[in-house]
Design a protein around this motif. Structure first.
Motif, PDB file in Angstrom:
ATOM      1  N   VAL A  32       9.849  -9.376   3.146  1.00  0.00           N
ATOM      2  CA  VAL A  32       9.110  -9.105   4.374  1.00  0.00           C
ATOM      3  C   VAL A  32       9.026  -7.597   4.608  1.00  0.00           C
ATOM      4  O   VAL A  32       7.962  -7.062   4.947  1.00  0.00           O
ATOM      5  CB  VAL A  32       9.768  -9.816   5.581  1.00  0.00           C
ATOM      6  CG1 VAL A  32       9.229  -9.300   6.901  1.00  0.00           C
ATOM      7  CG2 VAL A  32       9.566 -11.317   5.476  1.00  0.00           C
ATOM      8  N   LEU A  33      10.129  -6.904   4.413  1.00  0.00           N
ATOM      9  CA  LEU A  33      10.125  -5.448   4.561  1.00  0.00           C
ATOM     10  C   LEU A  33       9.223  -4.794   3.512  1.00  0.00           C
ATOM     11  O   LEU A  33       8.501  -3.839   3.816  1.00  0.00           O
ATOM     12  CB  LEU A  33      11.550  -4.917   4.441  1.00  0.00           C
ATOM     13  CG  LEU A  33      11.768  -3.451   4.751  1.00  0.00           C
ATOM     14  CD1 LEU A  33      11.379  -3.149   6.185  1.00  0.00           C
ATOM     15  CD2 LEU A  33      13.211  -3.090   4.514  1.00  0.00           C
ATOM     16  N   TYR A  35       6.574  -6.153   2.181  1.00  0.00           N
ATOM     17  CA  TYR A  35       5.197  -6.438   2.578  1.00  0.00           C
ATOM     18  C   TYR A  35       4.745  -5.510   3.698  1.00  0.00           C
ATOM     19  O   TYR A  35       3.593  -5.096   3.735  1.00  0.00           O
ATOM     20  CB  TYR A  35       5.078  -7.902   3.019  1.00  0.00           C
ATOM     21  CG  TYR A  35       3.713  -8.267   3.514  1.00  0.00           C
ATOM     22  CD1 TYR A  35       2.653  -8.424   2.631  1.00  0.00           C
ATOM     23  CD2 TYR A  35       3.470  -8.450   4.865  1.00  0.00           C
ATOM     24  CE1 TYR A  35       1.383  -8.749   3.086  1.00  0.00           C
ATOM     25  CE2 TYR A  35       2.210  -8.769   5.336  1.00  0.00           C
ATOM     26  CZ  TYR A  35       1.179  -8.922   4.442  1.00  0.00           C
ATOM     27  OH  TYR A  35      -0.078  -9.237   4.894  1.00  0.00           O
ATOM     28  N   GLN A  36       5.658  -5.177   4.617  1.00  0.00           N
ATOM     29  CA  GLN A  36       5.301  -4.287   5.715  1.00  0.00           C
ATOM     30  C   GLN A  36       5.024  -2.869   5.231  1.00  0.00           C
ATOM     31  O   GLN A  36       4.317  -2.123   5.892  1.00  0.00           O
ATOM     32  CB  GLN A  36       6.417  -4.257   6.760  1.00  0.00           C
ATOM     33  CG  GLN A  36       6.534  -5.526   7.543  1.00  0.00           C
ATOM     34  CD  GLN A  36       7.690  -5.491   8.524  1.00  0.00           C
ATOM     35  OE1 GLN A  36       8.529  -4.599   8.479  1.00  0.00           O
ATOM     36  NE2 GLN A  36       7.740  -6.475   9.405  1.00  0.00           N
ATOM     37  N   GLN A  37       5.549  -2.494   4.089  1.00  0.00           N
ATOM     38  CA  GLN A  37       5.332  -1.160   3.545  1.00  0.00           C
ATOM     39  C   GLN A  37       4.034  -1.060   2.753  1.00  0.00           C
ATOM     40  O   GLN A  37       3.683   0.011   2.280  1.00  0.00           O
ATOM     41  CB  GLN A  37       6.490  -0.777   2.611  1.00  0.00           C
ATOM     42  CG  GLN A  37       7.834  -0.756   3.261  1.00  0.00           C
ATOM     43  CD  GLN A  37       8.004   0.420   4.198  1.00  0.00           C
ATOM     44  OE1 GLN A  37       7.470   1.487   3.965  1.00  0.00           O
ATOM     45  NE2 GLN A  37       8.748   0.210   5.259  1.00  0.00           N
ATOM     46  N   SER A  38       3.308  -2.150   2.595  1.00  0.00           N
ATOM     47  CA  SER A  38       2.167  -2.174   1.680  1.00  0.00           C
ATOM     48  C   SER A  38       1.009  -1.290   2.115  1.00  0.00           C
ATOM     49  O   SER A  38       0.267  -0.791   1.286  1.00  0.00           O
ATOM     50  CB  SER A  38       1.674  -3.609   1.487  1.00  0.00           C
ATOM     51  OG  SER A  38       1.155  -4.106   2.708  1.00  0.00           O
ATOM     52  N   GLY A  39       0.819  -1.049   3.389  1.00  0.00           N
ATOM     53  CA  GLY A  39      -0.322  -0.265   3.842  1.00  0.00           C
ATOM     54  C   GLY A  39      -0.088   1.232   3.818  1.00  0.00           C
ATOM     55  O   GLY A  39      -1.015   2.004   3.973  1.00  0.00           O
ATOM     56  N   GLN A  49       6.314   1.451  -0.781  1.00  0.00           N
ATOM     57  CA  GLN A  49       6.433   0.114  -1.351  1.00  0.00           C
ATOM     58  C   GLN A  49       6.884   0.180  -2.816  1.00  0.00           C
ATOM     59  O   GLN A  49       7.733  -0.595  -3.241  1.00  0.00           O
ATOM     60  CB  GLN A  49       5.110  -0.632  -1.241  1.00  0.00           C
ATOM     61  CG  GLN A  49       5.209  -2.061  -1.743  1.00  0.00           C
ATOM     62  CD  GLN A  49       3.881  -2.777  -1.688  1.00  0.00           C
ATOM     63  OE1 GLN A  49       2.831  -2.155  -1.655  1.00  0.00           O
ATOM     64  NE2 GLN A  49       3.938  -4.097  -1.682  1.00  0.00           N
TER      65      GLN A  49
END
Length: 111
Positions: A32-33, A35-39, A49
């Motif tokens: 989850v963490l 995925y949050q860094q993907s942008g 990421q």
């Protein structure tokens, strides 16, 4: 001192499930963490990421495997010697190496 009572197979199985559940929760939280860094993207070097993914593969996965094995050994000893009857408490106590690793890694990030 009296020896610990014999535990049922269901109680032992539930304790092992609790340990595996804690490990699964740590892995899910990592993804989850991640995925949050993907942008996020910086103009130089790796993105956050990519850095997290490199850390997870090179450090996180081997350490989590070691803490899982250590937790299973600890649970086996707790089941044999402890007077605690709650499978949830035994499983959580056996997952303490994993939880300590997460606290050590996340501690500097929370400052």
């Amino acid at each position: 001192m009296t020896p610990p009572r014999s535990r049922s197979a269901a109680n032992r199985f539930l304790a092992y499930l609790v340990v595996l559940g804690w490990h699964g929760l740590v892995i899910i939280a990592y993804f989850v963490l991640l995925y949050q860094q993907s942008g996020m993207r910086e103009s130089w070097g790796n993105s956050p990421q990519e850095d997290m993914l490199i850390f997870g593969v090179s450090v996180g996965a081997p350490v989590l495997l070691g803490t899982l094995l250590g937790g299973l050994v600890l649970l086996r000893r707790l089941l044999a010697r402890s007077r605690i009857n709650s499978a949830v408490v035994l499983g959580t106590a056996a997952a303490s190496p994993t939880l300590l690793f997460v606290a050590a890694v996340a501690g500097p990030a929370l400052r």
